[in-house]
Design a protein around this motif. Structure first.
Motif, PDB file in Angstrom:
ATOM      1  N   ILE A   1      10.893  -5.158  -8.154  1.00 25.81           N
ATOM      2  CA  ILE A   1      10.217  -6.423  -7.837  1.00 25.81           C
ATOM      3  C   ILE A   1      10.919  -7.099  -6.652  1.00 25.81           C
ATOM      4  N   GLU A   2      12.238  -7.120  -6.668  1.00 24.63           N
ATOM      5  CA  GLU A   2      12.986  -7.752  -5.574  1.00 24.63           C
ATOM      6  C   GLU A   2      12.772  -7.007  -4.254  1.00 24.63           C
ATOM      7  N   ASP A   3      12.698  -5.676  -4.313  1.00 26.96           N
ATOM      8  CA  ASP A   3      12.399  -4.903  -3.103  1.00 26.96           C
ATOM      9  C   ASP A   3      11.022  -5.261  -2.565  1.00 26.96           C
ATOM     10  N   LEU A   4      10.031  -5.369  -3.456  1.00 26.48           N
ATOM     11  CA  LEU A   4       8.679  -5.727  -3.043  1.00 26.48           C
ATOM     12  C   LEU A   4       8.665  -7.109  -2.396  1.00 26.48           C
ATOM     13  N   MET A   5       9.339  -8.063  -3.016  1.00 29.61           N
ATOM     14  CA  MET A   5       9.358  -9.422  -2.469  1.00 29.61           C
ATOM     15  C   MET A   5      10.035  -9.452  -1.101  1.00 29.61           C
ATOM     16  N   ALA A   6      11.075  -8.659  -0.907  1.00 31.36           N
ATOM     17  CA  ALA A   6      11.729  -8.594   0.405  1.00 31.36           C
ATOM     18  C   ALA A   6      10.790  -7.991   1.447  1.00 31.36           C
ATOM     19  N   GLN A   7      10.033  -6.960   1.052  1.00 32.05           N
ATOM     20  CA  GLN A   7       9.076  -6.367   1.990  1.00 32.05           C
ATOM     21  C   GLN A   7       8.008  -7.378   2.386  1.00 32.05           C
ATOM     22  N   ILE A   8       7.542  -8.168   1.419  1.00 32.88           N
ATOM     23  CA  ILE A   8       6.538  -9.187   1.721  1.00 32.88           C
ATOM     24  C   ILE A   8       7.137 -10.251   2.629  1.00 32.88           C
ATOM     25  N   ARG A   9       8.308 -10.728   2.252  1.00 34.32           N
ATOM     26  CA  ARG A   9       8.953 -11.813   3.004  1.00 34.32           C
ATOM     27  C   ARG A   9       9.143 -11.472   4.469  1.00 34.32           C
ATOM     28  N   TYR A  10       9.604 -10.266   4.749  1.00 37.47           N
ATOM     29  CA  TYR A  10       9.944  -9.900   6.117  1.00 37.47           C
ATOM     30  C   TYR A  10       8.820  -9.139   6.833  1.00 37.47           C
ATOM     31  N   SER A  11       7.672  -9.061   6.201  1.00 38.97           N
ATOM     32  CA  SER A  11       6.530  -8.421   6.844  1.00 38.97           C
ATOM     33  C   SER A  11       6.010  -9.312   7.970  1.00 38.97           C
ATOM     34  N   PRO A  12       5.588  -8.721   9.075  1.00 41.50           N
ATOM     35  CA  PRO A  12       4.993  -9.530  10.144  1.00 41.50           C
ATOM     36  C   PRO A  12       3.565  -9.968   9.808  1.00 41.50           C
ATOM     37  N   HIS A  13       3.013  -9.438   8.723  1.00 43.36           N
ATOM     38  CA  HIS A  13       1.637  -9.732   8.347  1.00 43.36           C
ATOM     39  C   HIS A  13       1.575 -10.942   7.410  1.00 43.36           C
ATOM     40  N   THR A  14       0.536 -11.731   7.527  1.00 43.80           N
ATOM     41  CA  THR A  14       0.375 -12.882   6.640  1.00 43.80           C
ATOM     42  C   THR A  14      -0.570 -12.590   5.486  1.00 43.80           C
ATOM     43  N   SER A  15      -1.342 -11.514   5.565  1.00 41.78           N
ATOM     44  CA  SER A  15      -2.207 -11.082   4.463  1.00 41.78           C
ATOM     45  C   SER A  15      -1.887  -9.628   4.154  1.00 41.78           C
ATOM     46  N   ILE A  16      -1.583  -9.354   2.892  1.00 45.78           N
ATOM     47  CA  ILE A  16      -1.117  -8.040   2.471  1.00 45.78           C
ATOM     48  C   ILE A  16      -1.827  -7.677   1.166  1.00 45.78           C
ATOM     49  N   ALA A  17      -2.190  -6.416   0.988  1.00 40.32           N
ATOM     50  CA  ALA A  17      -2.795  -5.949  -0.268  1.00 40.32           C
ATOM     51  C   ALA A  17      -1.874  -4.914  -0.909  1.00 40.32           C
ATOM     52  N   PHE A  18      -1.700  -5.006  -2.221  1.00 46.63           N
ATOM     53  CA  PHE A  18      -0.901  -4.055  -2.988  1.00 46.63           C
ATOM     54  C   PHE A  18      -1.733  -3.526  -4.140  1.00 46.63           C
ATOM     55  N   VAL A  19      -1.506  -2.278  -4.483  1.00 47.92           N
ATOM     56  CA  VAL A  19      -2.156  -1.652  -5.626  1.00 47.92           C
ATOM     57  C   VAL A  19      -1.060  -1.247  -6.593  1.00 47.92           C
ATOM     58  N   GLY A  20      -1.273  -1.501  -7.886  1.00 48.30           N
ATOM     59  CA  GLY A  20      -0.250  -1.153  -8.860  1.00 48.30           C
ATOM     60  C   GLY A  20      -0.771  -1.242 -10.277  1.00 48.30           C
ATOM     61  N   HIS A  21       0.130  -1.407 -11.220  1.00 46.61           N
ATOM     62  CA  HIS A  21      -0.196  -1.437 -12.639  1.00 46.61           C
ATOM     63  C   HIS A  21      -0.085  -2.851 -13.192  1.00 46.61           C
ATOM     64  N   SER A  22      -0.871  -3.125 -14.213  1.00 40.96           N
ATOM     65  CA  SER A  22      -0.956  -4.476 -14.771  1.00 40.96           C
ATOM     66  C   SER A  22       0.377  -4.959 -15.348  1.00 40.96           C
ATOM     67  N   HIS A  23       1.158  -4.073 -15.939  1.00 39.23           N
ATOM     68  CA  HIS A  23       2.445  -4.500 -16.498  1.00 39.23           C
ATOM     69  C   HIS A  23       3.400  -4.939 -15.383  1.00 39.23           C
ATOM     70  N   PHE A  24       3.367  -4.240 -14.259  1.00 37.64           N
ATOM     71  CA  PHE A  24       4.195  -4.613 -13.108  1.00 37.64           C
ATOM     72  C   PHE A  24       3.779  -5.984 -12.597  1.00 37.64           C
ATOM     73  N   PHE A  25       2.464  -6.210 -12.472  1.00 32.87           N
ATOM     74  CA  PHE A  25       1.977  -7.497 -11.982  1.00 32.87           C
ATOM     75  C   PHE A  25       2.282  -8.624 -12.967  1.00 32.87           C
TER      76      PHE A  25
END
Length: 140
Positions: free
Chosen positions: A52-76
């Motif tokens: 989760i922390e890795d994902l949040m870091a990728q979002i934070r430092y992404s140059p994009h302001t809109s991002i889509a992720f696909v995953g599992h309900s338990h993760f979300f």
């Protein structure tokens, strides 16, 4: 500095949906994976927190302001448990107010999608608004 990103979280497509390499040439599909990368058992809470922390870091430092992720309900669900702000605007797919507690205890329906707005203020990250999309519901 305050950074704001909008993300869309979507569960993997139901089995009846089929995508072809020709339709999405830049995506890497699971059947292209040659080595087993998953652990074959439930991951530890520490491993989940790390992902989760890795994902949040990728979002934070992404140059994009809109991002889509696909995953599992338990993760979300774990993502919501960890980052949904107490003051977040939480909406159902029809735009009516939803109970934030349901996002913390229930899962997204199969093939569901949810829009989230993330706010990175200093070192802290939070989901400040979320809305179920299309006909997505929360289930036990």
């Amino acid at each position: 500095m305050q950074l704001i990103h909008s993300i869309t979280l979507a569960l993997r497509a139901p089995p009846r949906v089929c995508f072809s390499y020709e339709s999405f040439p830049l995506f890497h599909f699971v059947n292209q994976v040659r080595d087993r990368w998953w652990i074959g058992q439930k991951e530890s809470d520490d491993a989940l927190v790390g992902r989760i922390e890795d994902l949040m870091a990728q979002i934070r430092y992404s140059p994009h302001t809109s991002i889509a992720f696909v995953g599992h309900s338990h993760f979300f669900r774990f993502l919501f448990q960890r980052y949904l702000a107490a003051t977040a605007d939480v909406l159902n797919s029809d735009g009516s107010p939803a109970d934030a507690k349901d996002f913390l205890s229930q899962k997204l329906s199969n093939g569901g999608a949810v829009r989230c707005q993330l706010n990175f203020d200093g070192e802290a990250a939070s989901i400040t608004s979320t809305q179920l999309l299309f006909d997505t519901s929360l289930v036990d």
